[in-house]
Structures are given as structure tokens and as C-alpha cells.
Scaffold this active site. Structure first.
Site, short mmCIF file in Angstrom:
data_model
loop_
_atom_site.label_atom_id
_atom_site.label_comp_id
_atom_site.label_asym_id
_atom_site.label_seq_id
_atom_site.Cartn_x
_atom_site.Cartn_y
_atom_site.Cartn_z
N GLU A 1 46.24 -0.05 15.46
CA GLU A 1 46.22 1.09 14.60
C GLU A 1 45.61 2.39 15.17
OE1 GLU A 1 44.46 3.73 11.87
OE2 GLU A 1 43.12 2.86 13.44
N ASP B 1 42.62 -3.74 17.12
CA ASP B 1 42.59 -3.00 18.64
C ASP B 1 41.13 -2.31 18.68
OD1 ASP B 1 43.46 -1.37 16.35
OD2 ASP B 1 44.26 0.04 17.70
NI NI Z 1 39.48 2.31 12.70
#
Ligand code: NI
Length: 394
Positions: free
Chosen positions: A139, A81
Site C-alpha cells: 500500500e 505492509d
Molecule cells: Ni496506511
């Protein structure tokens, strides 16, 4: 020699890995919205003939089974991401998506793992065991894609004995990696505080209960959680980055909103710190006639690098890169949802040098001018393939 063969393939596919990284960099997607990125990964895996499955929406898990008999399993993880940052680099592969940028290097992690997949797939008839490739969404955002993927069984069928992950490190020169056994990264909690008083005319403070002054006391007092209550041998950070009063020059507001973060590396202390913060903030607000609502959103746990796995990873890296290219990483108070994997199995998360001070490539992670020295991608792909094969007993 295995190392030489891996290095040769890594060199051959380096332009391809760079091209993939640039494609991903130009097309970043925010956490849990990685539809196109996920589709891109699946397409690349399919083209390499590697079977994959979707996990937790945009997550992808792929298996490369060696041709020889062995039930050993190792997992490799990349996050996919991007961040809500507007890129300021004037590069041909700059983000084409306004306000979204791969400013944490997850494009590099993903392209690198696809490169590692390529190497492992090329060598698959020669090794025994299974490499599990985990392409993980979200994340950068709670609850963290790692926790969702684990809940959906990414660490089962087959269950890896260990999991390896890497992260770009702009402060470390490309060519090097940094490793740290034991506690490595911090836990992270989001703090939301509403300090309530009674607003009114700024010229008549005696008729109001000023939440701005209460909030100021709370911010200063809470620093004692770190300076007086935390064990000095346990790293702790408490920062408030958002303070919204929203009154006016001559208006005292009814409420002040604070947002901050607590980071530490000890679960017992983390729980105690939560209690102490709430108690202290409420006590101060009440003593000054106001009130305080303190909400804590628990984030990622601290990241623990398994000692045994990490010492092996260090040795593999020294063989692959040379001893002088492998350094000890400092404690890092950033948080990473890779921490969830390290709670569920043996994990090792290391730093990949992506800086190049001579070329001025050293902007921090999460900054709008972050970039990498792409020479690091030749190292990262081969090194991770080598680590995986060594863990399978090659
Ligand atoms: Ni990172």
C-alpha cells in the site's frame, strides 16, 4: 440478536487478535517484500478452514461462503505492509527488524481482518452470500498493491458489489469511528525536478549559472499553483520535502535536485496542475539561463466513498457502536491505494479510532512512536463482520 452474538465472539477472540497484531508488529516487512506476513496470513486462514488464493505475489484473497443461497458478494480489505522507519517504542512487541516498522497500523488492519474472518466463519451457516477477504501488499509504495491485485482479477470471480476498508486513526479515540461520504482522500503524485545550471567558484557567480537560486525561485513560484491557479474549493497541496544542492560553502553545484508531492481531489485539475507546474518551472529556469527537467510519477487517484454505501456503513456503525461513537471524518490529504477499488466498484473507507489520550497513545501515523490502543481491535473485528453481514442482507 446478531449484534450481541458478534460482540460476544469479538470479545472472546480479542486476546487472539491482539496476539496476532503483536506478532505482525514485531515482524514488519516493507512494501512488496511481505513474504513472511503473507505466509502468516495463509497459515491463519488455513487453520480457520478458510480457502485462500495468492494474488499479485504476496497478496492473499480468501472467500467465506455463507450456507444459505444468495449470490450477493461483499469484499473487505486490509493492507499488510510496513514502513522504512526505526521504531522508538519500548514495548515487548516492538519491531525486531531494524529500520522497518508497522508505523501505519497495517498490522492492526491485518489482525483485525483475520478476526473478522473468524467471526464470519463461525456464523457462516446462518447467512447467504459471499465475503471476499483481501489481504493486500504494497500500500505504501507505487504503483500500489491495490492496482496490481485489481489487474490480476481480485475484483472478479466473484465480483463484489461493494468493498469496505478501514484505517487506524490515532487522533480519534478508540471506541469511535469516523466516516465521510464522497471525496475523502487525495490523489498523490511524486515530483522529481532537476534544475541545471553551470557550477563553479562561489566567489565568481557571474561566470556560473547558479541552479540553487533558480531552484529557490521555482520552489517559491510553484506555490502559486496552489494559491492562485487552483480553484479554492478544490483542496490542493504542493510540498517539496527534498532539496539537494550538494555544492559547498564556496562551490556552486551544476545541478539541484528537488522531490515533492502534489495532492488534490479533482482529476481534471490534477492534469492541468501537472501541465502548469512543468511550464512554470521550465520558464523560470530558462529565463535565468538554466534548464529544468520535470518528471511526474502519477500516484494514487483520489479516494471516493460511494454515497449510498457510506450512508449504510454509517448506519451499521451507529447500530453497533452507538450514535455518539460515529463521527464525520474531515477531508484527509493523505493518499491511499484503496482509491483504486473505489474507482472499480462501490467503496467505503472509514477511520478506526485507535488513540487513547489518557494513556498518551496519540503519536501520528508514520512516526517512530506510533502505537494503538488495542481495545480498538475488539471493535474493529466485530464491526466489520457486522457491516459485511448487513451488506449481504442478513
Ligand atoms: Ni496506511
Amino acid at each position: 440478536m446478531l449484534i450481541d452474538r458478534i460482540k460476544q465472539i469479538a470479545r472472546d477472540i480479542h486476546p487472539l487478535v491482539i496476539a496476532r497484531r503483536r506478532h505482525l508488529h514485531a515482524h514488519p516487512e516493507l512494501s512488496f517484500q511481505e513474504k513472511e506476513t503473507s505466509a502468516y496470513i495463509k497459515k491463519q486462514l488455513s487453520e480457520m478452514g478458510i480457502p485462500w488464493q495468492p494474488v499479485a505475489d504476496n497478496g492473499v484473497v480468501a472467500l467465506i461462503r455463507g450456507g444459505k443461497l444468495s449470490d450477493r458478494v461483499v469484499a473487505l480489505r486490509a493492507d499488510i505492509d510496513a514502513l522504512p522507519i526505526h521504531e522508538q517504542n519500548a514495548v515487548e512487541y516492538r519491531s525486531t527488524c531494524t529500520g522497518v516498522m508497522h508505523a501505519c497500523g497495517h498490522d492492526a488492519h491485518t489482525a483485525s481482518l483475520l478476526g473478522t474472518a473468524h467471526i464470519l466463519q463461525a456464523l457462516r451457516e446462518e447467512f447467504g452470500g459471499t465475503v471476499k477477504l483481501i489481504f493486500q501488499p504494497g500500500e505504501e509504495k507505487l504503483p500500489g498493491g491495490a492496482s496490481l491485485m485489481i489487474r490480476e482479477g481480485v475484483l472478479e470471480n466473484p465480483r463484489p458489489e461493494g468493498i469496505i476498508g478501514q484505517h487506524c486513526a490515532p487522533a480519534l479515540e478508540a471506541g469511535k469511528i469516523a466516516v465521510r461520504p464522497g471525496k475523502f482522500m487525495a490523489s498523490m503524485d511524486e515530483l522529481q525536478v532537476w534544475v541545471r545550471g553551470k557550477g563553479g567558484h562561489a566567489a565568481q557567480p557571474h561566470q556560473n549559472i547558479d541552479p540553487v537560486v533558480i531552484a529557490a525561485h521555482i520552489i517559491v513560484a510553484l506555490q502559486q499553483i496552489v494559491s492562485r491557479q487552483a480553484n479554492p474549493t478544490h483542496p490542493s497541496v504542493l510540498s517539496f520535502g527534498r532539496v539537494i544542492a550538494d555544492g559547498a560553502i564556496n562551490v556552486i553545484p551544476d545541478e539541484v535536485h528537488l522531490e515533492g508531492t502534489l495532492r488534490t481531489m479533482d482529476e481534471a485539475w490534477r492534469a492541468k496542475a501537472h501541465e502548469q507546474m512543468v511550464k512554470m518551472a521550465s520558464g523560470i529556469a530558462e529565463s535565468m539561463g538554466g534548464s529544468c527537467e520535470f518528471r511526474i510519477v502519477k500516484g494514487y487517484p483520489y479516494l471516493l466513498n460511494n454515497e449510498a454505501l457510506t450512508s449504510k456503513i454509517r448506519r451499521y456503525a451507529e447500530s453497533y457502536l452507538g450514535e455518539d461513537q460515529v463521527v464525520e471524518a474531515d477531508l484527509w490529504m493523505a493518499a491511499e491505494d484503496f482509491a483504486y477499488y473505489t474507482q472499480a466498484t462501490s467503496g467505503c473507507f472509514y477511520l478506526l479510532g485507535t488513540g487513547n489520550s489518557a494513556r498518551g497513545i496519540n503519536s501520528a501515523l508514520h512516526s517512530p512512536t506510533f502505537d494503538i490502543d488495542e481495545s480498538a481491535l475488539e471493535i474493529s473485528t466485530g464491526l466489520m463482520a457486522f457491516m459485511a453481514l448487513k451488506e449481504l442482507g442478513y
